[in-house]
Design a protein around this motif. Structure first.
Motif, mmCIF file in Angstrom:
data_model
loop_
_atom_site.group_PDB
_atom_site.id
_atom_site.type_symbol
_atom_site.label_atom_id
_atom_site.label_comp_id
_atom_site.label_asym_id
_atom_site.label_seq_id
_atom_site.Cartn_x
_atom_site.Cartn_y
_atom_site.Cartn_z
ATOM 1 N N GLY A 1 0.775 -1.239 -0.063
ATOM 2 C CA GLY A 1 0.017 -0.138 0.012
ATOM 3 C C GLY A 1 0.842 1.261 0.009
ATOM 4 O O GLY A 1 0.151 2.370 -0.120
ATOM 5 N N ALA A 2 2.291 1.284 0.205
ATOM 6 C CA ALA A 2 2.955 2.377 0.298
ATOM 7 C C ALA A 2 3.329 2.826 -1.243
ATOM 8 O O ALA A 2 3.333 1.999 -2.168
ATOM 9 C CB ALA A 2 4.261 1.980 1.245
ATOM 10 N N THR A 3 3.628 4.019 -1.423
ATOM 11 C CA THR A 3 3.844 4.666 -2.580
ATOM 12 C C THR A 3 5.695 4.090 -2.934
ATOM 13 O O THR A 3 6.366 4.220 -1.945
ATOM 14 C CB THR A 3 4.236 6.114 -2.541
ATOM 15 N N ILE A 4 5.874 3.500 -4.039
ATOM 16 C CA ILE A 4 7.082 3.254 -4.494
ATOM 17 C C ILE A 4 7.754 4.219 -5.220
ATOM 18 O O ILE A 4 7.448 4.509 -6.183
ATOM 19 C CB ILE A 4 7.050 1.737 -5.128
ATOM 20 N N TYR A 5 8.951 4.746 -4.580
ATOM 21 C CA TYR A 5 9.537 5.753 -5.315
ATOM 22 C C TYR A 5 10.617 5.372 -6.367
ATOM 23 O O TYR A 5 11.162 4.120 -5.985
ATOM 24 C CB TYR A 5 10.286 6.958 -4.309
ATOM 25 N N ARG A 6 10.949 6.163 -7.199
ATOM 26 C CA ARG A 6 11.915 5.501 -8.078
ATOM 27 C C ARG A 6 13.098 5.406 -7.367
ATOM 28 O O ARG A 6 14.119 4.462 -8.033
ATOM 29 C CB ARG A 6 12.187 6.490 -9.548
ATOM 30 N N GLY A 7 13.814 5.838 -6.469
ATOM 31 C CA GLY A 7 15.155 5.856 -6.112
ATOM 32 C C GLY A 7 15.038 4.477 -5.194
ATOM 33 O O GLY A 7 16.010 3.496 -5.428
ATOM 34 N N ALA A 8 13.816 3.989 -4.798
ATOM 35 C CA ALA A 8 13.785 2.600 -4.070
ATOM 36 C C ALA A 8 13.920 1.488 -5.014
ATOM 37 O O ALA A 8 14.639 0.671 -4.945
ATOM 38 C CB ALA A 8 12.699 2.547 -3.224
ATOM 39 N N ASN A 9 13.238 1.762 -6.309
ATOM 40 C CA ASN A 9 13.260 0.876 -7.424
ATOM 41 C C ASN A 9 14.811 0.552 -8.203
ATOM 42 O O ASN A 9 15.296 -0.376 -8.167
ATOM 43 C CB ASN A 9 12.528 1.279 -8.540
ATOM 44 N N LEU A 10 15.523 1.882 -8.018
ATOM 45 C CA LEU A 10 17.031 1.823 -8.520
ATOM 46 C C LEU A 10 17.834 1.030 -7.919
ATOM 47 O O LEU A 10 18.596 0.215 -8.102
ATOM 48 C CB LEU A 10 17.331 3.167 -8.763
ATOM 49 N N VAL A 11 17.587 1.197 -6.481
ATOM 50 C CA VAL A 11 18.452 0.597 -5.466
ATOM 51 C C VAL A 11 18.234 -1.017 -5.479
ATOM 52 O O VAL A 11 19.269 -1.861 -5.615
ATOM 53 C CB VAL A 11 18.173 1.181 -4.046
ATOM 54 N N ASN A 12 16.855 -1.251 -5.694
ATOM 55 C CA ASN A 12 16.708 -2.725 -5.615
ATOM 56 C C ASN A 12 16.993 -3.389 -6.868
ATOM 57 O O ASN A 12 17.564 -4.653 -6.951
ATOM 58 C CB ASN A 12 15.107 -2.825 -5.629
ATOM 59 N N ARG A 13 16.978 -2.867 -7.996
ATOM 60 C CA ARG A 13 17.292 -3.247 -9.420
ATOM 61 C C ARG A 13 18.952 -3.459 -9.150
ATOM 62 O O ARG A 13 19.634 -4.444 -9.578
ATOM 63 C CB ARG A 13 17.123 -2.188 -10.700
ATOM 64 N N MET A 14 19.817 -2.406 -8.856
ATOM 65 C CA MET A 14 21.298 -2.476 -8.676
ATOM 66 C C MET A 14 21.689 -3.580 -7.765
ATOM 67 O O MET A 14 22.722 -4.482 -8.096
ATOM 68 C CB MET A 14 21.793 -1.304 -8.341
ATOM 69 N N SER A 15 20.909 -3.725 -6.721
ATOM 70 C CA SER A 15 21.330 -4.621 -5.492
ATOM 71 C C SER A 15 20.871 -6.283 -6.232
ATOM 72 O O SER A 15 21.838 -6.972 -5.890
ATOM 73 C CB SER A 15 20.638 -4.423 -4.299
ATOM 74 N N ALA A 16 19.854 -6.197 -6.895
ATOM 75 C CA ALA A 16 19.622 -7.598 -7.625
ATOM 76 C C ALA A 16 20.573 -7.825 -8.684
ATOM 77 O O ALA A 16 20.810 -9.366 -8.652
ATOM 78 C CB ALA A 16 18.193 -7.554 -8.197
ATOM 79 N N LEU A 17 21.227 -7.205 -9.251
ATOM 80 C CA LEU A 17 22.368 -7.471 -10.133
ATOM 81 C C LEU A 17 23.618 -8.126 -9.372
ATOM 82 O O LEU A 17 24.486 -8.803 -10.222
ATOM 83 C CB LEU A 17 22.638 -6.290 -11.018
#
Length: 737
Positions: free
Chosen positions: A87-103
C-alpha cells in the motif's frame, strides 16, 4: 578427526567453490564451457534488469525526501521503511536501489562509486545509491547462519534462540548473543552485531553464499561482451584498441573482486594497512578475532564511533582530511592503498581517529608509479603542465612514445608525434602540454578536483592515444570516492592541497634510480652547486603567495558585517591548520627517517662555499629576507616556550585536532631527535669545509652571519615597538552588525 559440517542450504552454489583461491582465467573458461546456459541467462538478466531500471526511473515518482537535501540513513533500513510495504508509494530511488542490488556485487560496486559523484549522476541518484554502501537488500538470515556453521565447522546454536534445531538445542552456543537481523549489508556480505562469552562486542561479517557464483558469471560475461566490442572497434579505422587492453582490464577487476571473497586475506590486509600507516598516528582498523574467522566469516571489534552521516560538519571535515591524507600517504609512500573508501567503510571513533573498514579491495603500487603520482599532484597544484604531462606518461596513461591524430579525424589512426633530433626528447610532451593546459584551465575545478582531471583526460582521448592501465582502476575509484565525500562536507575542499605534503615527501625521498637522478638535477648541478636560478624562482613564487595571503588576511581583519563572515573564519583557520599539520608530519621528520637517505646525501654533497658566495649577492636579497623571517618566527616560538605568560592555553581541543597514537608519538620524537642530531652533524661538516677553504671563505661566512643576525635584531625591535604601540593606544571595541 571431526567430520566436516556441510549444510544442505548451501548446496546450490557448491560447484562454484572450485573457482576460489584467486581468479584463474583458464579455470573460469573451462568451467563455463560446460555450462553455457549460465552465461546466456546472466546476460539476459543483466540486460532486462538494466532496461527495466531505466524505464522505472524515467516514469517513476521522485522521492520527496531528497527535495531539501535529505538522504537515506546509512544504517540498516528495514524493507517497510524503503517505500515497498503493501500500500505504500514506491519511489523511483527505491526501485533503482533494488535493481542494482539484484544485479549482484559488480553492479553494487559501480553504484557505490557513483553514489559519491553527484556531479555525474545527479543528487537524487547519488543519494539513493548511498544506501548500497551499508544497506543492500540482505540475503536470508538462515543462509547466513548456515555459512557461519559450515565455515567454523560448528553444529551447535549460533546464540541463544538463534540457529537451534532438535539436534543441538542443549549444546553451548557459539556467541553469548547475536542480532537477529544484519546491522549492515554490503555487496558481498552482511554484518551482524554479537557478544562473545567473554563479554566483548564484535561485528560478524558473513559472506553471501552465492558470492563466488555471481562474480564468476559476471567476469565471464564481461569478457564475452568486451571481447566482442574490442573486435568490433578493431575493425573500424582509427578506433583500434591496444591488443588485450580490455581483456586485461576485465581480468584485473575480476581478480581484485575475487580477492574480496577471502576473509583471511582481508584480515591480513587490514593489519598490513594499519601497520604501513602507523607513522600517521590517527589510522585505525578493527581487531580481528582469529578463532571465529575463516575464509567466509570475519569477526572483528565492534567500532565505537560514527559514520559520516552521524557526524557534525566539523567532525566530517576532520575525518575527510584524515582519509585523504591516509590514502595519499599510502599511494605515494607505502604502496598499499585502500581501494574502497566510501562512507560506509569510514568511521570516526570516539577518540577522534579515522577507522577504515573492509579490506577486500586493495591496490599494490610500484615505486615508479608512486613517484609519478607524487609528481602529478605537485604539478597540478603548481600548474606545471609539462611535468604533469610527463607524470601521465610515466604512469602509463599516455602512450610511449606519445601518439596523436594529426587531423583530428575520427577515422584516422594514431601516429607518433616524433622525437627531437638533437635532445631525443618526445615532441609529443610539448604538444600535449598545450592541449592539457587549455583543457585544465577551461574545466571547472581543473586544479582542485580529481574528477575534473578525469573528465579532461577523457575529452583529450579523442585526439591523443590514452588508456587506463588495469592497475590504476582501483586507484581512480579511491580518489573519485574520496573527492565525492569531500565535496559533501566542504564544497571548497581541494584534494590536491591536502595530498601535497605527502607528495612532497615522496619527491624528496625517491627510491628509483630515475627518481633520485631527477631530484638531484632539480636541486644540484652536476658539480654539486645549488641550482641558483631555480632557487630564486622558488623564493619569488613563495613570496608572491605570502603577499596574497597577507592581502586576504588584511581583508579578514576588516570590521565584521554579517554572521556569514564570522562563520567562514574558523573554517579557513581549520583548513590552514590541517594543511600545516600535514606538512609538518610529512616533511619535518624526513631528514631523520630511514627514507631521508637520498636527501641527507644530497645536502652533504652540496657545495656550501659556492652557496655562501651566492647568498651575499644582490640577487639573494629576497632569500636573505625569507631566512630572517624564518629565524624570527623560530626565535619567537622559543621565547614563548620560555615564558609561560605568553603561552595561550586552549580551553578545549577542537574537533579538527589531529589525534596521535602513543606509538606514533614515540616514533615522531625519535625521528625529531635524529633530525636534530643529523642536522647538527651536517652543519659541522659544512663548517669544516668553510674552514679548510681559507680566510676568504671565513670572511664571507662571517659577513653573511652578521647580515642575518642584524636582520633578526631589527625584526625583534620592530616587534617590541609594535607591541608597545598596541599597549599605549586605547582599545577599540568590535561592533558587529
Amino acid at each position: 578427526e571431526k567430520k566436516r559440517v556441510q549444510r544442505a542450504e548451501l548446496d546450490p552454489w557448491r560447484d562454484f567453490d572450485k573457482l576460489r583461491g584467486g581468479l584463474d582465467v583458464v579455470k573460469l573458461k573451462d568451467f563455463f564451457v560446460k555450462r553455457p546456459q549460465l552465461v546466456v541467462s546472466r546476460l539476459v538478466e543483466v540486460t532486462t534488469t538494466a532496461k527495466a531500471a531505466k524505464e522505472e526511473w524515467d516514469t517513476g515518482i521522485p522521492d520527496p525526501a531528497f527535495e531539501n537535501g535529505g538522504s537515506y540513513e546509512f544504517d540498516y533500513v528495514p524493507e517497510d521503511d524503503m517505500g515497498v510495504k503493501e500500500g505504500a508509494t514506491i519511489y523511483r530511488g527505491a526501485n533503482l536501489v533494488n535493481r542494482m542490488s539484484a544485479l549482484g556485487p559488480v553492479a553494487v560496486k559501480i553504484a557505490q562509486t557513483l553514489s559519491q559523484r553527484a556531479d555525474i549522476v545527479g543528487d537524487e541518484v547519488c543519494d539513493s545509491l548511498k544506501r548500497l554502501q551499508t544497506a543492500n537488500i540482505p540475503f536470508d538470515d538462515n543462509l547466513a547462519m548456515a555459512v557461519i556453521k559450515e565455515s567454523l565447522n560448528w553444529n551447535g546454536p549460533i546464540a541463544p534462540g538463534i540457529g537451534i534445531d532438535d539436534s543441538n538445542k542443549n549444546d553451548k552456543p557459539l556467541f553469548k548473543w547475536i542480532s537477529e537481523k544484519p546491522i549492515a549489508v554490503a555487496s558481498l556480505g552482511q554484518v551482524y552485531k554479537a557478544t562473545t562469552h567473554e563479554g566483548e562486542d564484535v561485528a560478524v561479517k558473513v559472506q553471501r553464499p552465492d558470492g563466488m557464483a555471481l562474480l564468476a558469471k559476471d567476469a565471464i560475461c564481461f569478457k564475452v561482451v568486451l571481447a566482442a566490442f574490442e573486435a568490433y572497434k578493431n575493425i573500424l579505422p582509427g578506433q583500434a584498441f591496444d591488443k588485450g587492453l580490455i581483456g586485461n582490464t576485465v581480468d584485473r577487476v575480476a581478480a581484485d573482486m575475487t580477492n574480496e571473497l577471502d576473509y583471511i586475506k582481508e584480515a591480513a590486509s587490514g593489519v598490513k594497512f594499519e601497520e604501513s600507516l602507523s607513522f600517521l598516528g590517527f589510522v585505525k582498523v578493527p581487531k580481528v578475532y582469529k578463532k571465529y574467522s575463516t575464509e567466509r566469516v570475519l569477526v572483528t571489534d565492534f567500532v565505537k564511533g560514527n559514520h559520516l552521516n552521524k557526524l557534525t560538519k566539523e567532525q566530517g571535515v576532520a575525518m575527510t582530511r584524515m582519509a585523504v591524507e591516509a590514502c595519499t600517504a599510502s599511494l605515494v609512500l607505502t604502496g598499499f592503498v585502500h581501494a574502497d573508501p566510501h562512507e560506509g567503510n569510514l568511521m570516526l571513533d570516539d577518540e577522534g581517529n579515522i577507522v577504515f573498514l573492509d579490506f577486500g579491495l586493495m591496490s599494490d603500487v610500484e615505486d615508479t608509479i608512486m613517484e609519478a603520482f607524487a609528481q602529478g599532484i605537485q604539478a597540478c597544484l603548481a600548474e606545471d603542465w609539462v611535468s604533469l604531462t610527463k607524470a601521465f606518461k610515466s604512469s602509463g596513461f599516455i602512450s610511449n612514445p606519445i601518439e596523436w591524430k594529426v587531423d583530428d579525424s575520427t577515422d584516422s589512426d594514431f601516429v607518433p608525434v616524433g622525437y627531437d633530433p638533437i635532445t631525443g626528447e618526445d615532441l609529443g610532451i610539448d604538444e600535449l602540454k598545450k592541449d592539457l593546459e587549455k583543457s585544465m584551465r577551461g574545466e571547472e575545478g581543473g586544479t582542485s578536483r580529481f574528477g575534473a582531471l578525469a573528465a579532461v583526460l577523457n575529452n583529450l582521448s579523442e585526439k591523443w592515444k590514452m588508456s587506463t592501465p588495469p592497475y590504476v582502476l582501483l586507484l581512480i575509484r579511491t580518489f573519485l570516492t574520496l573527492e565525492g565525500i569531500a565535496g559533501r562536507v566542504d564544497p571548497d575542499f581541494n584534494i590536491y592541497e591536502m595530498a601535497m605534503p605527502w607528495a612532497i615527501r615522496r619527491s624528496l625521498s625517491p627510491s628509483t634510480l630515475e627518481g633520485i637522478s631527477t631530484l638531484r638535477s632539480t636541486i644540484l648541478t652536476k658539480d654539486d652547486r645549488i641550482q641558483w636560478p631555480r632557487l630564486l624562482e622558488f623564493v619569488e613564487t613563495a613570496m608572491a603567495e605570502n603577499e596574497k595571503e597577507e592581502v586576504a588576511s588584511s581583508i579578514d581583519k576588516q570590521p565584521i558585517k554579517t554572521d556569514a563572515v564570522v562563520d567562514e573564519a574558523p573554517k579557513e583557520k581549520s583548513a590552514e591548520s590541517a594543511k600545516s599539520g600535514a606538512m609538518n608530519d610529512a616533511v619535518v621528520t624526513l631528514l631523520g627517517s630511514p627514507e631521508g637517505t637520498v636527501l641527507r646525501r644530497m645536502i652533504r654533497d652540496l657545495d656550501s662555499i659556492d652557496l655562501v658566495s651566492r647568498l651575499l649577492s644582490k640577487d639573494a636579497k629576497p632569500l636573505r629576507k625569507q631566512a630572517v623571517m624564518a629565524l624570527s618566527v623560530e626565535d619567537m616560538k622559543r621565547r614563548d616556550r620560555c615564558s609561560s605568560s605568553t603561552i595561550e592555553v586552549e580551553t578545549s581541543a577542537t574537533t579538527t585536532d589531529r589525534p596521535m597514537s602513543d606509538e606514533c608519538a614515540k616514533l615522531r620524537e625519535k625521528q625529531l631527535k635524529w633530525t636534530r642530531k643529523i642536522t647538527t652533524m651536517i652543519v659541522k661538516e659544512h663548517l669544516m669545509k668553510q674552514l679548510k677553504a681559507g680566510p676568504k671563505a671565513w670572511f664571507k661566512l662571517s659577513f653573511l652571519s652578521l647580515k642575518l643576525i642584524t636582520g633578526l635584531i631589527n625584526r625583534r625591535i620592530l616587534f617590541y615597538l609594535e607591541s608597545l604601540k598596541k599597549t599605549l593606544s586605547p582599545k577599540e571595541g568590535c561592533k558587529v552588525t
